[in-house]
Design a protein around this motif. Structure first.
Motif, short mmCIF file in Angstrom:
data_model
loop_
_atom_site.label_atom_id
_atom_site.label_comp_id
_atom_site.label_asym_id
_atom_site.label_seq_id
_atom_site.Cartn_x
_atom_site.Cartn_y
_atom_site.Cartn_z
N ASN A 1 -1.42 7.30 9.86
CA ASN A 1 -1.97 6.90 11.17
C ASN A 1 -2.52 5.67 11.00
N SER A 2 -3.81 5.47 10.17
CA SER A 2 -4.35 4.43 9.86
C SER A 2 -3.45 3.31 9.68
N TYR A 3 -2.68 3.43 8.44
CA TYR A 3 -1.71 2.52 7.89
C TYR A 3 -0.78 1.84 9.00
N ILE A 4 -0.24 2.91 9.87
CA ILE A 4 0.56 2.33 10.95
C ILE A 4 -0.01 1.57 11.86
N MET A 5 -1.38 2.03 12.16
CA MET A 5 -2.13 1.06 13.15
C MET A 5 -2.28 -0.37 12.50
N ALA A 6 -2.80 -0.27 11.32
CA ALA A 6 -3.19 -1.45 10.46
C ALA A 6 -1.97 -2.34 10.37
N LEU A 7 -0.93 -1.79 10.23
CA LEU A 7 0.54 -2.56 10.13
C LEU A 7 0.82 -3.28 11.44
N PHE A 8 0.54 -2.38 12.56
CA PHE A 8 0.96 -2.68 13.89
C PHE A 8 0.26 -4.09 14.28
N ILE A 9 -1.00 -4.00 13.99
CA ILE A 9 -2.16 -4.99 14.40
C ILE A 9 -1.78 -6.53 13.53
N THR A 10 -1.64 -6.28 12.28
CA THR A 10 -1.61 -7.31 11.35
C THR A 10 -0.22 -7.99 11.15
N PRO B 1 0.75 -1.32 0.10
CA PRO B 1 0.08 -0.02 -0.13
C PRO B 1 1.01 1.15 0.04
N PRO B 2 1.79 1.39 0.97
CA PRO B 2 2.64 2.64 0.83
C PRO B 2 3.29 2.94 -0.72
#
Length: 327
Positions: A169-178, A140-141
């Protein structure tokens, strides 16, 4: 951005990582190809981990080594984005390979699915999953959801933790979780279940020195595996979340670079912990190094270790008692 000595210190660290990681992960691949006895489903995932670690070393550690000697990222913006993508892709493949290994050991030893056998097709599926899942979350980036930018001292590149806005911020949060929370949860759950199973077995067989020794070995191995994972990746994940959620925080560039470089040292720890503590693999390695004078045999003493994942928990009484025997 920092004294010359800081760049040279990091270059020295990356140089050591490049040499060490290339050697140990290269050995894993060579020995696995050389000896058919090592071509088990478990070892498919170990080789997948070694390949991912080698790619992290090539695209990450070696480039960081060169850039720190120069004191800046010498290859330009386009290659910075490519390096950030490749290091993220292969690094996450390595993380998920560790999670698949933990899940495999949980399934084989704790037998939540009865007599289910972890076979070649399952190992291939697990390896394919690590690459596809990682690609889903690292591509995605390249297409506008966040971006890959220079990190810390500007001598390596990675996801954009630094710029504010809902997009990043939304990407970093998604990356952290997954790609951190999920594999870490799988690792902790799998090894915690494994420990509880073997401790229950050991409690029922207090007279068995083999069982007691197996329980102690597994405990040490699990602690080493989880601690190595946390030491390598927790600082990086924590730093990314703190910076992404608190844009007013001021962190020195040298300090901001350290979690990224420290995570790259996992390419050295992984094969040592997950492969070289495997007795069968060590026997084959010695056979290769000694030009075949030593046999490439199986487990020497039949003890259960997490590294070899050859422990089988079976029923020994109508009351549901268990014992540990080599698979």
């Amino acid at each position: 951005m920092a004294p010359r000595s800081v760049f040279m210190s990091i270059a020295t660290l990356m140089g050591v990582v490049v040499v060490s990681a290339s050697f140990v992960n290269g050995l894993v691949i060579v020995v696995s190809i050389r000896y058919k006895k090592l071509r088990s489903p478990l070892n498919y995932i170990l080789v997948n981990l070694a390949v991912a670690d080698l790619l992290v070393t090539f695209f990450g550690s070696s480039i960081s080594f060169s850039n720190n000697i120069q004191g800046f990222f010498v290859l330009g913006k386009t290659f910075c984005e490519f390096e950030g993508f490749m290091v993220s892709l292969t690094g996450i493949v390595g993380l998920w390979s560790l999670a698949i290994l933990a899940l495999e050991r949980y399934i084989v030893i704790c037998k939540p699915m009865g007599d289910f056998r972890f076979q070649q097709k399952h190992a291939v599926t697990g390896c394919a999953f690590t690459w596809v899942w990682s690609l889903i979350w690292t591509a995605p980036p390249l297409f506008g959801w966040s971006s890959y930018v220079p990190e810390g001292l500007g001598t390596s590149c990675g996801p954009n933790w630094y710029t504010g806005g809902s997009n990043n911020n939304s990407y970093i949060m998604a990356l952290f979780i997954t790609c951190f929370a999920m594999p870490l949860s799988m690792i902790i759950f799998s090894y915690a279940s494994l420990l509880m199973t073997l401790r229950a077995v050991a409690a029922q067989q207090k007279e068995s020195e083999t069982t007691q020794r197996a329980e102690r070995e597994v405990t040490r191995m699990v602690i080493a595996m989880v601690m190595a994972f946390l030491i390598c990746w927790l600082p990086y994940a924590t730093f990314a979340m703190v910076v992404a959620t608190n844009k007013d925080i001021v962190i020195q560039p040298a300090l901001a670079s350290m979690p990224s470089y420290f995570s790259k040292t996992a390419t050295v720890y992984n094969p040592v912990i997950y492969v070289f503590m495997n007795k069968q693999f060590r026997n084959c390695l010695l056979a290769l190094m000694c030009c075949g004078r030593n046999p490439c045999g199986g487990e020497e003493d039949g003890s259960a270790t997490v590294a070899s994942a050859r422990t089988d928990v079976t029923s020994v009484s109508e009351g549901g008692g268990n014992k540990v025997t080599p698979a």
